[in-house]
Design a protein around this motif. Structure first.
Motif, PDB file in Angstrom:
ATOM      1  N   ASN A  31       0.811  -1.212   0.000  1.00 34.04           N
ATOM      2  CA  ASN A  31       0.000   0.000   0.000  1.00 34.04           C
ATOM      3  C   ASN A  31       0.848   1.267   0.000  1.00 34.04           C
ATOM      4  N   ALA A  32       2.059   1.196   0.531  1.00 35.41           N
ATOM      5  CA  ALA A  32       2.926   2.377   0.573  1.00 35.41           C
ATOM      6  C   ALA A  32       3.148   2.930  -0.821  1.00 35.41           C
ATOM      7  N   PHE A  33       3.362   2.059  -1.788  1.00 32.15           N
ATOM      8  CA  PHE A  33       3.656   2.498  -3.148  1.00 32.15           C
ATOM      9  C   PHE A  33       2.381   2.834  -3.915  1.00 32.15           C
ATOM     10  N   LEU A  34       1.297   2.133  -3.627  1.00 26.11           N
ATOM     11  CA  LEU A  34       0.015   2.488  -4.235  1.00 26.11           C
ATOM     12  C   LEU A  34      -0.409   3.890  -3.820  1.00 26.11           C
ATOM     13  N   SER A  35      -0.167   4.233  -2.569  1.00 25.05           N
ATOM     14  CA  SER A  35      -0.555   5.538  -2.060  1.00 25.05           C
ATOM     15  C   SER A  35       0.250   6.656  -2.721  1.00 25.05           C
ATOM     16  N   VAL A  36       1.518   6.388  -3.031  1.00 23.99           N
ATOM     17  CA  VAL A  36       2.329   7.359  -3.769  1.00 23.99           C
ATOM     18  C   VAL A  36       1.765   7.548  -5.174  1.00 23.99           C
ATOM     19  N   ILE A  37       1.477   6.438  -5.847  1.00 24.54           N
ATOM     20  CA  ILE A  37       0.952   6.495  -7.213  1.00 24.54           C
ATOM     21  C   ILE A  37      -0.378   7.235  -7.259  1.00 24.54           C
ATOM     22  N   ASP A  38      -1.202   7.043  -6.226  1.00 32.47           N
ATOM     23  CA  ASP A  38      -2.523   7.679  -6.189  1.00 32.47           C
ATOM     24  C   ASP A  38      -2.475   9.129  -5.715  1.00 32.47           C
ATOM     25  N   GLY A  39      -1.297   9.609  -5.338  1.00 29.01           N
ATOM     26  CA  GLY A  39      -1.130  11.017  -5.012  1.00 29.01           C
ATOM     27  C   GLY A  39      -1.419  11.405  -3.581  1.00 29.01           C
ATOM     28  N   TYR A  40      -1.539  10.433  -2.676  1.00 33.71           N
ATOM     29  CA  TYR A  40      -1.826  10.744  -1.279  1.00 33.71           C
ATOM     30  C   TYR A  40      -0.574  10.809  -0.409  1.00 33.71           C
ATOM     31  N   SER A  41       0.444  10.036  -0.763  1.00 38.12           N
ATOM     32  CA  SER A  41       1.649   9.969   0.060  1.00 38.12           C
ATOM     33  C   SER A  41       2.833  10.585  -0.663  1.00 38.12           C
ATOM     34  N   GLU A  80       6.004  13.911  14.973  1.00 33.26           N
ATOM     35  CA  GLU A  80       7.125  13.218  14.341  1.00 33.26           C
ATOM     36  C   GLU A  80       6.650  12.061  13.466  1.00 33.26           C
ATOM     37  N   THR A  81       5.637  11.350  13.929  1.00 32.12           N
ATOM     38  CA  THR A  81       5.150  10.188  13.177  1.00 32.12           C
ATOM     39  C   THR A  81       4.389  10.611  11.930  1.00 32.12           C
ATOM     40  N   TRP A 131       3.171  11.785   5.855  1.00 33.28           N
ATOM     41  CA  TRP A 131       2.338  12.734   5.128  1.00 33.28           C
ATOM     42  C   TRP A 131       3.136  13.983   4.781  1.00 33.28           C
ATOM     43  N   ASP A 132       2.700  14.678   3.737  1.00 36.32           N
ATOM     44  CA  ASP A 132       3.379  15.908   3.336  1.00 36.32           C
ATOM     45  C   ASP A 132       3.305  16.971   4.418  1.00 36.32           C
ATOM     46  N   SER A 133       2.205  16.992   5.153  1.00 35.75           N
ATOM     47  CA  SER A 133       2.030  17.993   6.197  1.00 35.75           C
ATOM     48  C   SER A 133       0.944  17.537   7.161  1.00 35.75           C
ATOM     49  N   PHE A 165      -4.873  16.000   8.455  1.00 37.63           N
ATOM     50  CA  PHE A 165      -6.174  16.363   9.015  1.00 37.63           C
ATOM     51  C   PHE A 165      -7.261  16.323   7.945  1.00 37.63           C
ATOM     52  N   LEU A 166      -6.885  16.607   6.700  1.00 33.58           N
ATOM     53  CA  LEU A 166      -7.856  16.624   5.604  1.00 33.58           C
ATOM     54  C   LEU A 166      -8.249  15.219   5.163  1.00 33.58           C
TER      55      LEU A 166
END
Length: 268
Positions: free
Chosen positions: A23-33, A160-161, A166-168, A173-174
Motif C-alpha cells: 500500500n505504501a507504493f500504491l498511495s504514492v501512485i494515487d497522489g496521497y503519500s 514526528e510520526t 504525510w506531506d504535512s 487532518f484533511l
C-alpha cells in the motif's frame, strides 16, 4: 532512470497488481503519500522504481525488467539514490520487488550489494462483522486534530510520526485518521492511517517504549479501525515478519495475513 511527472503516474498503472502490492507504493501512485516515481522510459515505461518517504524505501514495479533497467539499476543506485538517501539522513537502502513473480530475477540483480533479506506481512480485515477481543486497558483514545496539537499536551510523538508519512499535518487532518492515548499529559500511543487511497486505509501504530504492553496500542488502533470501517474503506495493516507485537495487535483486532513479500536492504 528518469523521474516521472506526478501528472503521468497513470502511465505505470498497468505495471501494478493492486491485489498483491504494498500500500505504501500504491498511495504514492494515487497522489496521497509523498514519494517519487522513476521509470526506464518517460513515454513508454516498462519498469518503474517507486520511492515512498513513509517507509523510506523503494519498490520495483513492472511485469518484466527492461534491458535498460537491468543495465542501469545499480549505477543509478550508486550515483543517484545513495547520495539522495544520505542527504535525508538515511543510513540504509531498502527495496522490494512489488511483482513477486520477478523477485528471483531482482534478487540476482541486487546480489552484488550482498543485501540482507526479510519478509513483510500485509494483513487485511475482510470481515467487517468480526468482533474484537476484550481489552483490560481502561484508557480512552482521543482524536488527533488541530485542537489537540494546539493544546498543552506533549504531542511530539504525533508530529514526528505523521510528518514521516504525510506531506504535512494539514494534509493528514484533511484525509487521514488518527487517535492517541494520553498519560501524564503526553501522547504515549498513536494510531493513524499511514497510507491511503480512494478505497483503502492502512493503519499504523507507534507507542513510546515504556508504555508498551499496557493495552494502549490496541485502544488507539481500534478507534482508527472503527472510523476506517465507518467511512466504507478497506482497512489494512502491515509490519515486518519479526515485529511480533505489531502482528499480535493486528490479529487481536481481527486482521488476517493476506500477503508476504520479500525486502532487501544494505547499509550505505
Amino acid at each position: 532512470m528518469y523521474e516521472l511527472n506526478k501528472l503521468n503516474y497513470n502511465k505505470i498503472e498497468s505495471m501494478i497488481d493492486r491485489k498483491i502490492s504494498s500500500n505504501a507504493f500504491l498511495s504514492v501512485i494515487d497522489g496521497y503519500s509523498p514519494g517519487t516515481v522513476f521509470v526506464d522510459d518517460l513515454e513508454n515505461p516498462i519498469t518503474a522504481l517507486i520511492w515512498s518517504k513513509g517507509v523510506a524505501g523503494f519498490g520495483v514495479a513492472g511485469n518484466c525488467f527492461s534491458e535498460y533497467f537491468t543495465m542501469n539499476f545499480l549505477p543509478f543506485v550508486n550515483d543517484y539514490l545513495i547520495p539522495f538517501l544520505r542527504e535525508q539522513g538515511h543510513t540504509r537502502f531498502e527495496v522490494n520487488c512489488v511483482n513477486e513473480a520477478l523477485n528471483h530475477s531482482f534478487s540476482e540483480l541486487i546480489s552484488a550489494k550482498n543485501p540482507d533479506k526479510w519478509n513483510q506481512n500485509l494483513y487485511a480485515y475482510d470481515n467487517f462483522n468480526q468482533g474484537y477481543h476484550n481489552c483490560k486497558c481502561d484508557k480512552k483514545a482521543y482524536i488527533v486534530n488541530s485542537e489537540l496539537l494546539e493544546s498543552q499536551v506533549n504531542t511530539n510523538l504525533i508530529k514526528e510520526t505523521i510528518t514521516q508519512y504525510w506531506d504535512s499535518l494539514d494534509e493528514f487532518f484533511l484525509h487521514g485518521i488518527g487517535y492517541c492515548c494520553l498519560e501524564d499529559n503526553t501522547a504515549v500511543s498513536l494510531s493513524y492511517t499511514s497510507f491511503i487511497s480512494d478505497s483503502f486505509h492502512e493503519i499504523g501504530i507507534e507507542t513510546l517504549e515504556c508504555y508498551r504492553k499496557k493495552g494502549y496500542a490496541y485502544i488507539a488502533s481500534r478507534s482508527v479501525l472503527d472510523e476506517v470501517i465507518s467511512r466504507g474503506k478497506v482497512p489494512f495493516w502491515e509490519c515486518s515478519a519479526d515485529n511480533i507485537a505489531s502482528a499480535k495487535t493486528a490479529e487481536k483486532l481481527g486482521f488476517r495475513k493476506k500477503l508476504v513479500y520479500t525486502c532487501f536492504g544494505f547499509d550505505i
